[in-house]
Design a protein around this motif. Structure first.
Motif, PDB file in Angstrom:
ATOM      1  N   VAL A   1     -12.389   9.004 -15.661  1.00  0.00           N
ATOM      2  CA  VAL A   1     -14.152   8.073 -14.726  1.00  0.00           C
ATOM      3  C   VAL A   1     -14.047   8.641 -13.866  1.00  0.00           C
ATOM      4  N   PRO A   2     -15.612   8.603 -13.459  1.00  0.00           N
ATOM      5  CA  PRO A   2     -15.964   9.120 -12.035  1.00  0.00           C
ATOM      6  C   PRO A   2     -15.762   8.243 -10.933  1.00  0.00           C
ATOM      7  N   PHE A   3     -15.838   8.830  -9.749  1.00  0.00           N
ATOM      8  CA  PHE A   3     -15.160   9.293  -9.049  1.00  0.00           C
ATOM      9  C   PHE A   3     -16.004   8.231  -7.837  1.00  0.00           C
ATOM     10  N   SER A   4     -16.180   7.434  -7.139  1.00  0.00           N
ATOM     11  CA  SER A   4     -16.986   7.277  -6.403  1.00  0.00           C
ATOM     12  C   SER A   4     -15.952   6.526  -5.259  1.00  0.00           C
ATOM     13  N   ALA A   5     -16.774   6.229  -3.685  1.00  0.00           N
ATOM     14  CA  ALA A   5     -15.964   6.514  -2.527  1.00  0.00           C
ATOM     15  C   ALA A   5     -15.464   4.753  -2.728  1.00  0.00           C
ATOM     16  N   PHE A   6     -16.313   4.167  -3.130  1.00  0.00           N
ATOM     17  CA  PHE A   6     -15.803   2.470  -3.056  1.00  0.00           C
ATOM     18  C   PHE A   6     -14.017   1.997  -3.416  1.00  0.00           C
ATOM     19  N   MET A   7     -13.732   3.750  -4.399  1.00  0.00           N
ATOM     20  CA  MET A   7     -11.821   3.478  -4.464  1.00  0.00           C
ATOM     21  C   MET A   7     -11.526   4.192  -3.907  1.00  0.00           C
ATOM     22  N   VAL A   8     -11.606   4.041  -2.616  1.00  0.00           N
ATOM     23  CA  VAL A   8     -10.883   4.900  -1.302  1.00  0.00           C
ATOM     24  C   VAL A   8     -10.825   3.924  -0.182  1.00  0.00           C
ATOM     25  N   THR A   9      -9.527   3.627   0.658  1.00  0.00           N
ATOM     26  CA  THR A   9      -9.906   3.249   2.044  1.00  0.00           C
ATOM     27  C   THR A   9      -8.877   4.000   2.897  1.00  0.00           C
ATOM     28  N   ALA A  10      -9.571   3.809   4.028  1.00  0.00           N
ATOM     29  CA  ALA A  10      -9.179   4.876   5.121  1.00  0.00           C
ATOM     30  C   ALA A  10      -7.961   4.341   5.672  1.00  0.00           C
ATOM     31  N   ASN A  11      -7.257   3.048   5.220  1.00  0.00           N
ATOM     32  CA  ASN A  11      -5.723   1.833   5.962  1.00  0.00           C
ATOM     33  C   ASN A  11      -4.700   3.092   4.497  1.00  0.00           C
ATOM     34  N   ILE A  12      -3.698   3.248   4.963  1.00  0.00           N
ATOM     35  CA  ILE A  12      -2.843   3.240   4.471  1.00  0.00           C
ATOM     36  C   ILE A  12      -1.985   2.504   3.908  1.00  0.00           C
ATOM     37  N   PRO A  13      -1.435   2.200   2.770  1.00  0.00           N
ATOM     38  CA  PRO A  13      -0.775   1.059   2.335  1.00  0.00           C
ATOM     39  C   PRO A  13       0.333   0.309   3.064  1.00  0.00           C
ATOM     40  N   LEU A  14       0.404  -1.195   2.694  1.00  0.00           N
ATOM     41  CA  LEU A  14       1.618  -1.862   3.694  1.00  0.00           C
ATOM     42  C   LEU A  14       2.661  -0.804   3.525  1.00  0.00           C
ATOM     43  N   LYS A  15       3.801  -1.090   3.445  1.00  0.00           N
ATOM     44  CA  LYS A  15       4.678  -0.501   3.086  1.00  0.00           C
ATOM     45  C   LYS A  15       6.162  -1.557   1.953  1.00  0.00           C
ATOM     46  N   SER A  16       6.823  -1.536   1.756  1.00  0.00           N
ATOM     47  CA  SER A  16       7.372  -3.251   1.770  1.00  0.00           C
ATOM     48  C   SER A  16       7.925  -3.395   2.628  1.00  0.00           C
ATOM     49  N   SER A  17       8.119  -3.381   3.726  1.00  0.00           N
ATOM     50  CA  SER A  17       8.910  -3.664   4.872  1.00  0.00           C
ATOM     51  C   SER A  17       7.649  -3.849   6.473  1.00  0.00           C
ATOM     52  N   GLU A  18       6.691  -4.123   5.677  1.00  0.00           N
ATOM     53  CA  GLU A  18       5.929  -4.340   6.509  1.00  0.00           C
ATOM     54  C   GLU A  18       4.515  -4.657   6.435  1.00  0.00           C
ATOM     55  N   ALA A  19       4.329  -6.196   7.111  1.00  0.00           N
ATOM     56  CA  ALA A  19       3.538  -7.059   6.502  1.00  0.00           C
ATOM     57  C   ALA A  19       2.066  -7.173   8.021  1.00  0.00           C
ATOM     58  N   LEU A  20       0.941  -7.666   7.139  1.00  0.00           N
ATOM     59  CA  LEU A  20       0.106  -8.037   8.638  1.00  0.00           C
ATOM     60  C   LEU A  20       0.068  -9.419   9.136  1.00  0.00           C
ATOM     61  N   THR A  21       0.383 -10.045  10.332  1.00  0.00           N
ATOM     62  CA  THR A  21       1.017 -10.814  11.582  1.00  0.00           C
ATOM     63  C   THR A  21      -0.429 -10.656  11.808  1.00  0.00           C
ATOM     64  N   SER A  22      -1.014 -11.844  11.816  1.00  0.00           N
ATOM     65  CA  SER A  22      -2.087 -12.995  13.011  1.00  0.00           C
ATOM     66  C   SER A  22      -1.524 -13.532  13.956  1.00  0.00           C
ATOM     67  N   ALA A  23      -2.151 -12.957  15.983  1.00  0.00           N
ATOM     68  CA  ALA A  23      -1.470 -13.884  16.374  1.00  0.00           C
ATOM     69  C   ALA A  23      -3.040 -14.457  17.082  1.00  0.00           C
ATOM     70  N   SER A  24      -2.869 -16.090  17.377  1.00  0.00           N
ATOM     71  CA  SER A  24      -4.080 -16.402  18.638  1.00  0.00           C
ATOM     72  C   SER A  24      -3.679 -15.572  19.949  1.00  0.00           C
ATOM     73  N   VAL A  25      -4.536 -15.393  20.387  1.00  0.00           N
ATOM     74  CA  VAL A  25      -4.338 -14.538  22.156  1.00  0.00           C
ATOM     75  C   VAL A  25      -5.166 -14.976  22.632  1.00  0.00           C
ATOM     76  N   GLU A  26      -4.607 -15.271  23.981  1.00  0.00           N
ATOM     77  CA  GLU A  26      -6.453 -16.490  24.609  1.00  0.00           C
ATOM     78  C   GLU A  26      -6.104 -14.589  25.044  1.00  0.00           C
ATOM     79  N   VAL A  27      -7.943 -15.360  26.200  1.00  0.00           N
ATOM     80  CA  VAL A  27      -8.885 -14.262  26.668  1.00  0.00           C
ATOM     81  C   VAL A  27      -8.075 -14.281  28.224  1.00  0.00           C
ATOM     82  N   GLY A  28      -7.828 -12.959  28.172  1.00  0.00           N
ATOM     83  CA  GLY A  28      -7.178 -12.672  29.493  1.00  0.00           C
ATOM     84  C   GLY A  28      -5.287 -12.101  29.734  1.00  0.00           C
TER      85      GLY A  28
END
Length: 130
Positions: free
Chosen positions: A19-46
């Motif tokens: 299958v032809p390979f193109s740039a949209f198939m890759v990411t610079a981000n390393i995939p999350l491990k099973s022990s990781e998560a993305l956590t959002s926090a609402s943080v006040e300016v300052g």
């Protein structure tokens, strides 16, 4: 050329042989491990350095609500975590949404905190900073 721009990137989709390979198939981000998560926090300016950027290494300080008893001091989250993304405050808001990549227990710690403070400990690219 174009092939060199793909070095060091991670394949983000399943790719079958021939299958032809193109740039949209890759990411610079390393995939999350099973022990990781993305956590959002609402943080006040300052409560976060204005210089932080995705990829920076930060420490998280978890503080009780100001209305809560002063007997509970702020605490430092054990691990250094990585800034995944930042959404700056909108026109009538004084809070940014900062998404952090870290261990699963960061989500519980942030959810239980009254306020979250972000402390910069390492830049993603020190050469581009003032």
């Amino acid at each position: 050329g174009e092939a060199y721009s793909l070095v060091g990137k991670t394949i983000a989709v399943d790719v079958e042989a021939h299958v032809p390979f193109s740039a949209f198939m890759v990411t610079a981000n390393i995939p999350l491990k099973s022990s990781e998560a993305l956590t959002s926090a609402s943080v006040e300016v300052g409560d976060y350095p204005s210089e932080i950027a995705p990829g920076d290494l930060v420490r998280v300080v978890l503080a009780p609500e100001l209305t809560m008893s002063a007997a509970t001091p702020p605490r430092l989250f054990e691990d250094i975590v990585t800034v995944w993304s930042i959404r700056l405050p909108e026109e009538f808001s004084d809070k940014a949404v900062i998404t952090l990549r870290g261990p699963l227990d960061l989500a519980i710690a942030v959810a239980g905190a009254g306020r979250t403070h972000i402390v910069l400990v390492g830049n993603s690219d020190d050469s581009s900073r003032p």
